[in-house]
Scaffold this active site. Structure first.
Site, short mmCIF file in Angstrom:
data_model
loop_
_atom_site.label_atom_id
_atom_site.label_comp_id
_atom_site.label_asym_id
_atom_site.label_seq_id
_atom_site.Cartn_x
_atom_site.Cartn_y
_atom_site.Cartn_z
N LYS A 204 2.94 4.36 -1.05
CA LYS A 204 2.98 5.26 -2.45
C LYS A 204 4.12 6.33 -2.38
CE LYS A 204 -1.47 5.14 -0.78
NZ LYS A 204 -2.32 4.33 -1.39
N ASP B 36 16.90 9.22 -9.04
CA ASP B 36 18.47 9.45 -8.98
C ASP B 36 19.11 9.46 -7.55
OD1 ASP B 36 18.54 9.35 -11.57
OD2 ASP B 36 18.53 11.51 -11.77
N HIS C 51 0.80 -1.25 0.09
CA HIS C 51 0.11 -0.16 0.02
C HIS C 51 1.02 1.12 -0.11
CE1 HIS C 51 -3.47 2.73 1.61
NE2 HIS C 51 -4.02 1.85 0.46
#
Length: 409
Positions: free
Chosen positions: A329, A334, A327
């Site tokens: 996010k 870089d 779940h």
């Protein structure tokens, strides 16, 4: 915008410092909020660690606690939070709570009424019934943000709701059955001047929902806590504007010189976003995406898988996480540009939901997030082009049909 010298120092270790500096400068136009310096950003992994940090911060509250969240569960986790909030309200701490009517529809009215009776100000965002007042055309617009602010000193954000699904660690342990492992999620705790931006967002939603914060209320002035640069990006569902969070992701992907590592539970972005990922991989950037192997939404999972073939052909590497319900996010580009928040990479978050993401610029936090990504890779299985080409016609049909309705998922 912070001085060029401050930004240059933060991006000095980027693979292409000039491009990263230009990216940070370009993002100045995405939000009215500045890039705040002098912050500390703590990475919080899974429910137990995040809840412990949140509850500790709330116990120490002396002036106020503000919470905005999609789900408050009427369960052991939700009741633990409610009991502490009631205790703080009895101590004279100002407590305000915004919860989404759809996200928290399983909680009883009595659960929230008890908090109101204790002196907590509670506001429901929207309605669980589109016919029950309000504009039915707005029924699809939900408050999906997760924000906790304490005394203007600390702000939490990320993917975690206040719900029993997160009560176990996703890693578990040798004594923990796989079925008992919690959802794999990520939050951050921010201390420093950037807390002001979270407070401003909370106030805007509170007032939009009819709440009033007295002019005498003092939110305080956050002091310097560290060296991280932080920008807070927010989207308002149904406002007709392109989500600043979506635009920030796409700009970061297009500026990437070496790697783009994304962790996403609900991955159904629009065509332009997908093309940015493909173009990055085709120019030699190491693009990796971790998505769940199993989901609480089978339709979204199938819609995500519809995009695998094109991404794999372009050189994007896809991994399905198998150890827990993914779940989190997050993204790190870089090793310098990082984001953690509530926004999924799907139409719902880009168009329909109120969302919030913290963007952190600097390699200290970037290294932490990359280490977390590598740990999640260990619990994931890579989907190869050869394997994916062998999927059967029934699977292909399910993926196609799910993608047809992706806009409304």
């Amino acid at each position: 915008m912070q001085s060029d010298a401050v930004v240059a120092k933060a991006v000095a270790n980027a693979p292409d410092p000039g491009a990263t500096h230009a990216l940070v400068s370009l993002m100045e136009h995405l939000s009215d909020e500045p890039l705040y310096k002098d912050n500390s950003v703590g990475l919080l992994v899974d429910g137990p660690a995040t809840y412990d940090a949140m509850l500790a911060a709330m116990r120490a509250a002396r002036r106020y606690v503000h919470i905005e969240t999609y789900i408050v569960g009427d369960d052991e986790v939700g009741r633990t939070f409610a009991e502490l909030l009631i205790e703080k309200a009895h101590e004279g701490v100002a407590v305000r709570l915004i919860y989404d009517a759809i996200g928290s529809r399983e909680a009883s009215e009595g659960f929230f009424d008890r908090m109101r009776e204790a002196g907590i100000e509670v506001i429901e965002f929207g309605s669980a019934n589109p016919l029950d007042g309000g504009n039915p055309l707005k029924a699809n617009n939900r408050d999906h943000r997760k924000i906790l602010i304490v005394d203007g000193e600390a702000a939490f954000t990320g993917g975690l709701n206040i719900d029993k699904n997160y009560s176990n660690s996703s890693g578990g342990g040798s004594h923990t059955r796989k079925s008992e492992r919690g959802w794999r999620d990520t939050d951050v705790v921010v201390q420093g001047p950037a807390v002001t931006a979270f407070e401003q967002l909370f106030r805007e939603t509170w007032e939009r929902c009819g709440g009033v914060i007295p002019d005498s209320f003092d939110e305080g002035t956050p002091r310097a806590h560290g060296t991280e640069l932080v920008r807070v990006l927010a989207a308002v569902g149904g406002d007709g504007k392109v989500s600043p969070i979506r635009t920030a992701y796409q700009l970061a992907i297009e500026a990437a010189a070496e790697r783009v590592w994304i962790t996403q539970p609900y991955f159904t972005p629009d065509k332009a976003f997908l093309e940015s990922l493909k173009a990055a991989a085709m120019r030699g950037v190491d693009v990796r995406i971790i998505v769940p192997a199993a989901s609480d939404s089978t339709v979204v999972l199938n819609s995500s898988r519809y995009h695998y073939a094109g991404l794999l052909q372009s050189g994007v590497r896809i991994f399905e996480h198998r150890d827990a319900m993914l779940h989190a996010k997050t993204a790190v580009v870089d090793g310098i540009w990082s984001t953690v928040g509530s926004s999924n990479l799907d139409y719902r978050s880009f168009l329909h939901n109120d969302e919030v993401n913290a963007v952190i610029v600097g390699d200290d936090f970037g290294k932490q997030l990359e280490s977390r990504f590598e740990a999640d890779l260990a619990g994931s299985k890579e989907i190869t082009p050869a394997q994916w080409s062998k999927r059967g016609p029934i699977s292909r049909l399910k993926h196609f049909c799910a993608n047809v309705i992706a806009y409304w998922l």
